[in-house]
Design a protein around this motif. Structure first.
Motif, PDB file in Angstrom:
ATOM      1  N   THR A  37       1.977  -3.912   3.984  1.00  0.00           N
ATOM      2  CA  THR A  37       1.572  -2.569   2.882  1.00  0.00           C
ATOM      3  C   THR A  37      -0.514  -2.417   2.586  1.00  0.00           C
ATOM      4  O   THR A  37      -0.323  -1.275   2.192  1.00  0.00           O
ATOM      5  CB  THR A  37       2.322  -1.743   2.004  1.00  0.00           C
ATOM      6  OG1 THR A  37       2.738  -2.645   0.960  1.00  0.00           O
ATOM      7  CG2 THR A  37       3.553  -2.177   2.911  1.00  0.00           C
ATOM      8  N   TRP A  38      -0.809  -3.815   2.138  1.00  0.00           N
ATOM      9  CA  TRP A  38      -1.771  -3.872   1.528  1.00  0.00           C
ATOM     10  C   TRP A  38      -3.008  -4.126   1.742  1.00  0.00           C
ATOM     11  O   TRP A  38      -3.089  -5.019   3.069  1.00  0.00           O
ATOM     12  CB  TRP A  38      -1.342  -4.335   0.171  1.00  0.00           C
ATOM     13  CG  TRP A  38      -3.139  -5.088  -0.871  1.00  0.00           C
ATOM     14  CD1 TRP A  38      -3.159  -4.188  -2.236  1.00  0.00           C
ATOM     15  CD2 TRP A  38      -4.046  -5.166  -0.667  1.00  0.00           C
ATOM     16  NE1 TRP A  38      -4.123  -4.653  -2.364  1.00  0.00           N
ATOM     17  CE2 TRP A  38      -5.274  -4.743  -1.893  1.00  0.00           C
ATOM     18  CE3 TRP A  38      -4.662  -5.948   0.324  1.00  0.00           C
ATOM     19  CZ2 TRP A  38      -6.575  -4.867  -1.909  1.00  0.00           C
ATOM     20  CZ3 TRP A  38      -6.335  -6.446  -0.136  1.00  0.00           C
ATOM     21  CH2 TRP A  38      -6.887  -6.206  -1.074  1.00  0.00           C
ATOM     22  N   LYS A  39      -3.954  -2.653   2.469  1.00  0.00           N
ATOM     23  CA  LYS A  39      -4.864  -2.902   3.222  1.00  0.00           C
ATOM     24  C   LYS A  39      -6.303  -2.962   2.336  1.00  0.00           C
ATOM     25  O   LYS A  39      -6.491  -2.135   0.625  1.00  0.00           O
ATOM     26  CB  LYS A  39      -4.737  -1.799   3.548  1.00  0.00           C
ATOM     27  CG  LYS A  39      -3.821  -2.505   5.091  1.00  0.00           C
ATOM     28  CD  LYS A  39      -3.719  -0.838   5.691  1.00  0.00           C
ATOM     29  CE  LYS A  39      -2.277  -1.019   6.722  1.00  0.00           C
ATOM     30  NZ  LYS A  39      -0.601  -0.680   6.432  1.00  0.00           N
ATOM     31  N   THR A  40      -7.402  -3.414   2.478  1.00  0.00           N
ATOM     32  CA  THR A  40      -8.721  -3.387   1.804  1.00  0.00           C
ATOM     33  C   THR A  40      -9.394  -1.556   2.391  1.00  0.00           C
ATOM     34  O   THR A  40      -9.186  -1.670   3.517  1.00  0.00           O
ATOM     35  CB  THR A  40      -9.872  -4.452   2.268  1.00  0.00           C
ATOM     36  OG1 THR A  40      -9.237  -5.657   1.919  1.00  0.00           O
ATOM     37  CG2 THR A  40     -11.332  -4.139   1.071  1.00  0.00           C
TER      38      THR A  40
ATOM     39  N   PRO B 252      -8.301  -1.419  -2.666  1.00  0.00           N
ATOM     40  CA  PRO B 252      -7.605  -1.018  -2.012  1.00  0.00           C
ATOM     41  C   PRO B 252      -8.223  -0.251  -1.201  1.00  0.00           C
ATOM     42  O   PRO B 252      -8.523   1.179  -1.803  1.00  0.00           O
ATOM     43  CB  PRO B 252      -6.309  -1.076  -2.592  1.00  0.00           C
ATOM     44  CG  PRO B 252      -6.692  -0.976  -3.900  1.00  0.00           C
ATOM     45  CD  PRO B 252      -7.377  -0.938  -4.237  1.00  0.00           C
ATOM     46  N   SER B 253      -6.988   0.124  -0.155  1.00  0.00           N
ATOM     47  CA  SER B 253      -6.961   1.829   1.269  1.00  0.00           C
ATOM     48  C   SER B 253      -6.114   2.359   0.724  1.00  0.00           C
ATOM     49  O   SER B 253      -6.814   4.293   0.206  1.00  0.00           O
ATOM     50  CB  SER B 253      -7.346   1.182   2.428  1.00  0.00           C
ATOM     51  OG  SER B 253      -5.494   0.952   2.079  1.00  0.00           O
ATOM     52  N   CYS B 254      -5.366   1.981  -0.129  1.00  0.00           N
ATOM     53  CA  CYS B 254      -4.650   3.043  -1.664  1.00  0.00           C
ATOM     54  C   CYS B 254      -4.425   2.517  -2.985  1.00  0.00           C
ATOM     55  O   CYS B 254      -4.431   1.174  -3.120  1.00  0.00           O
ATOM     56  CB  CYS B 254      -2.627   2.701  -0.983  1.00  0.00           C
ATOM     57  SG  CYS B 254      -1.877   3.756  -2.260  1.00  0.00           S
ATOM     58  N   VAL B 255      -5.451   3.972  -3.767  1.00  0.00           N
ATOM     59  CA  VAL B 255      -5.773   3.246  -5.082  1.00  0.00           C
ATOM     60  C   VAL B 255      -4.230   3.502  -6.042  1.00  0.00           C
ATOM     61  O   VAL B 255      -4.861   3.267  -7.522  1.00  0.00           O
ATOM     62  CB  VAL B 255      -7.309   4.186  -5.608  1.00  0.00           C
ATOM     63  CG1 VAL B 255      -8.201   2.963  -5.070  1.00  0.00           C
ATOM     64  CG2 VAL B 255      -7.036   5.529  -5.590  1.00  0.00           C
TER      65      VAL B 255
ATOM     66  N   GLU C 292       5.323   1.680   5.693  1.00  0.00           N
ATOM     67  CA  GLU C 292       3.800   0.993   5.390  1.00  0.00           C
ATOM     68  C   GLU C 292       2.943   0.979   4.447  1.00  0.00           C
ATOM     69  O   GLU C 292       2.065   0.861   4.414  1.00  0.00           O
ATOM     70  CB  GLU C 292       3.405   1.551   7.088  1.00  0.00           C
ATOM     71  CG  GLU C 292       3.851   0.723   8.205  1.00  0.00           C
ATOM     72  CD  GLU C 292       5.622   1.777   8.260  1.00  0.00           C
ATOM     73  OE1 GLU C 292       5.324   2.873   8.501  1.00  0.00           O
ATOM     74  OE2 GLU C 292       6.156   0.915   9.090  1.00  0.00           O
ATOM     75  N   GLY C 293       4.196   1.834   3.387  1.00  0.00           N
ATOM     76  CA  GLY C 293       3.022   1.896   2.031  1.00  0.00           C
ATOM     77  C   GLY C 293       1.894   2.958   2.183  1.00  0.00           C
ATOM     78  O   GLY C 293       1.278   3.381   1.589  1.00  0.00           O
ATOM     79  N   ASN C 294       1.986   3.923   3.263  1.00  0.00           N
ATOM     80  CA  ASN C 294       1.215   5.263   3.468  1.00  0.00           C
ATOM     81  C   ASN C 294       1.822   5.929   2.409  1.00  0.00           C
ATOM     82  O   ASN C 294       2.695   6.190   1.726  1.00  0.00           O
ATOM     83  CB  ASN C 294       0.821   5.546   4.395  1.00  0.00           C
ATOM     84  CG  ASN C 294       0.216   4.410   5.646  1.00  0.00           C
ATOM     85  OD1 ASN C 294      -0.644   4.039   5.634  1.00  0.00           O
ATOM     86  ND2 ASN C 294       1.231   4.649   6.775  1.00  0.00           N
TER      87      ASN C 294
END
Length: 499
Positions: free
Chosen positions: A461-464, A431-434, A23-25
């Motif tokens: 998998t990209w989230k704001t 994004p939530s993941c910088v 999920e990109g976490n």
């Protein structure tokens, strides 16, 4: 058993390893700084063995911390500081000298001579780059000309040249694979971005033996496998990209017109221009974003040499604070900089000035200035430099720029991003993941082994995290920028010796 992606993020000041799930976490990460060497004014070097050791150390520590084995890693993606030159022995894998870092300006005079000979138009047409010490070619020539025996050994095929990605791939595969990808190759000033191959005319101009160059493979796809003895099992290396292109990919800026800005050691504003290279007359660079299969994506880039590195200097050199995270609070303690401007031209200025002889300065000081004012001025300088690059990009980009996705270590600083949005006059999206540089490498690797079915699965998998919108009035913005440009003007050509 769940499979993970391992991103090796080898940066200018630290080596990092991050484990991502489907999920990109981020599931685990370890970061380790390594030593920088400054033997002369404007010279910057690193120890390739320490780069390798620090990168290996964080990989092992990350895997142990999470409790995973090689069999649980679907693929490794590598992203790296670009332009930095490593030369090593093909047989032993030992470097013949320290790495010459992208920031190093030792070849400024040589580049000036080549410019005087009228070589820049040819180089710009073939590579999309400017004739500057920033890029690898002049650094590699310096090593061949100054390390005893290097040139003759290179001509015999005994030496390998590579940017840091190639160095890591070589060591990870136990010397079996000497390769790079087009995003890194396009930063050497030896690679023709139109033919997508090393250019014989450029190799002749810079006197570089082709025998020492790596094979250029697609950015996503199998490069090789890690040596069995490193991690207790072989892991496919399936994604490679230079750090800024990797960040663009990790931000899912996959369409022409998409823009991102990274606040790392340097600052880098990139626009995806699709499968068409856009030539710049405003001091921007045309470079390869990535190649997947036979599909090439190009980017337009503005490179700022010193961005987050100024915060590192204020921390380590000036001792104004202990942690970079303190700078946001310090900046907010004062309403403005009290007229102070900091121009962080420690190793010259990049786009759009391209002045190798510019030097850093703090201007507008009075007795009223405090550490808080100087820290705020440093953060504002990071934003001002981005304004200069964006102004240049707006003049020749084939697409309008309505918003920018941001990342990098300093993107965690809310003061910086709000001020950046204010002086640009456009919104920024964080994004939530910088850690998008690492995420881009992991995503390229995921596509390379079929872990992701395609772009659509990756995009999910990209989230704001947060959007920063401008609140500053036009008059105040123009006043601040006038002061900044006045300060920059006084820093230009500072180290140039008048004849």
């Amino acid at each position: 058993m769940e499979q993970y992606l391992l991103a090796l993020d080898q940066g200018t000041t630290s080596s990092r390893c991050i484990v991502f799930d489907r999920e990109g976490n981020i599931r685990s990460q370890v970061n380790r700084e390594f030593q920088q060497f400054y033997p002369q004014d404007g010279w910057v070097e690193q120890d390739p063995t320490e780069i390798w050791a620090s990168q290996m150390g964080v990989v092992v520590e990350t895997m142990l911390k999470m409790g995973i084995t090689a069999s649980q890693v679907a693929a490794i993606g590598i992203t790296n500081q670009r332009e930095t030159v490593v030369v090593w022995e093909r047989e032993s894998g030992n470097p013949i000298c320290r790495a010459i870092v992208w920031q190093c300006r030792r070849t400024a005079e040589q580049c000036a001579k080549w410019k005087a000979e009228g070589l820049e138009p040819l180089i710009h047409e073939k590579t999309g780059l400017l004739l500057d010490p920033y890029f690898s070619a002049s650094k590699l020539k310096w090593i061949l000309d100054n390390v005893p025996g290097a040139r003759s050994r290179a001509e015999k095929g005994e030496l390998c040249f590579g940017t840091v990605d190639s160095w890591l791939i070589y060591r990870l595969t136990g010397g079996k694979v000497h390769a790079t990808d087009p995003s890194n190759a396009s930063r050497t000033m030896l690679f023709n971005i139109h033919t997508m191959d090393w250019d014989e005319e450029l190799l002749s101009i810079f006197d570089i033996p082709r025998a020492m160059l790596p094979q250029v493979k697609p950015s996503s796809g199998l490069f090789g496998y890690t040596d069995q003895g490193l991690f207790g099992g072989q892991i496919p290396i399936a994604g490679v990209a230079g750090d800024q292109q990797s960040a663009l990919f990790g931000q899912c800026c996959l369409n022409a017109g998409d823009v991102k800005n990274t606040y790392g050691t340097g600052g880098f504003l990139l626009m995806n221009t699709g499968n068409t290279p856009v030539s710049s007359k405003q001091g921007l660079l045309t470079t390869v974003g990535w190649r997947i299969g036979n599909e090439v994506s190009y980017v337009l880039e503005g490179s700022v040499f010193t961005c987050g590195a100024v915060i590192q200097w204020l921390r380590d050199g000036m001792k104004l604070f202990k942690k970079a995270s303190e700078t946001e609070k310090m900046a907010n303690k004062v309403p403005d900089t009290a007229g102070v401007y900091l121009v962080p031209a420690f190793v010259g200025l990049g786009a759009p000035y391209w002045d190798a002889y510019a030097r850093a300065s703090i201007q507008g000081l009075t007795r009223a200035a405090t550490a808080n004012h100087i820290v705020r001025a440093a953060l504002e300088a990071m934003a001002y430099q981005t304004v200069d690059v964006l102004d240049a990009m707006r003049q020749e980009a084939p697409f309008p720029i309505g918003s920018i996705r941001v990342d990098g270590g300093a993107a965690a600083n809310n003061f910086l991003l709000q001020f950046q949005s204010d002086v640009l006059g456009i919104p920024l999206t964080r994004p939530s993941c910088v850690e998008t540089t690492a995420k881009g490498a992991a995503s390229l690797a995921a596509l390379g082994v079929g872990y992701y079915s395609g772009f659509e699965e990756m995009k999910r998998t990209w989230k704001t995290d947060r959007v920063f919108a401008p609140t500053m009035g036009a008059e105040q913005r123009e006043t601040l920028l006038r002061g900044w440009h006045k300060a920059v003007e006084r820093s230009l050509a500072w180290a140039k010796v008048e004849s």
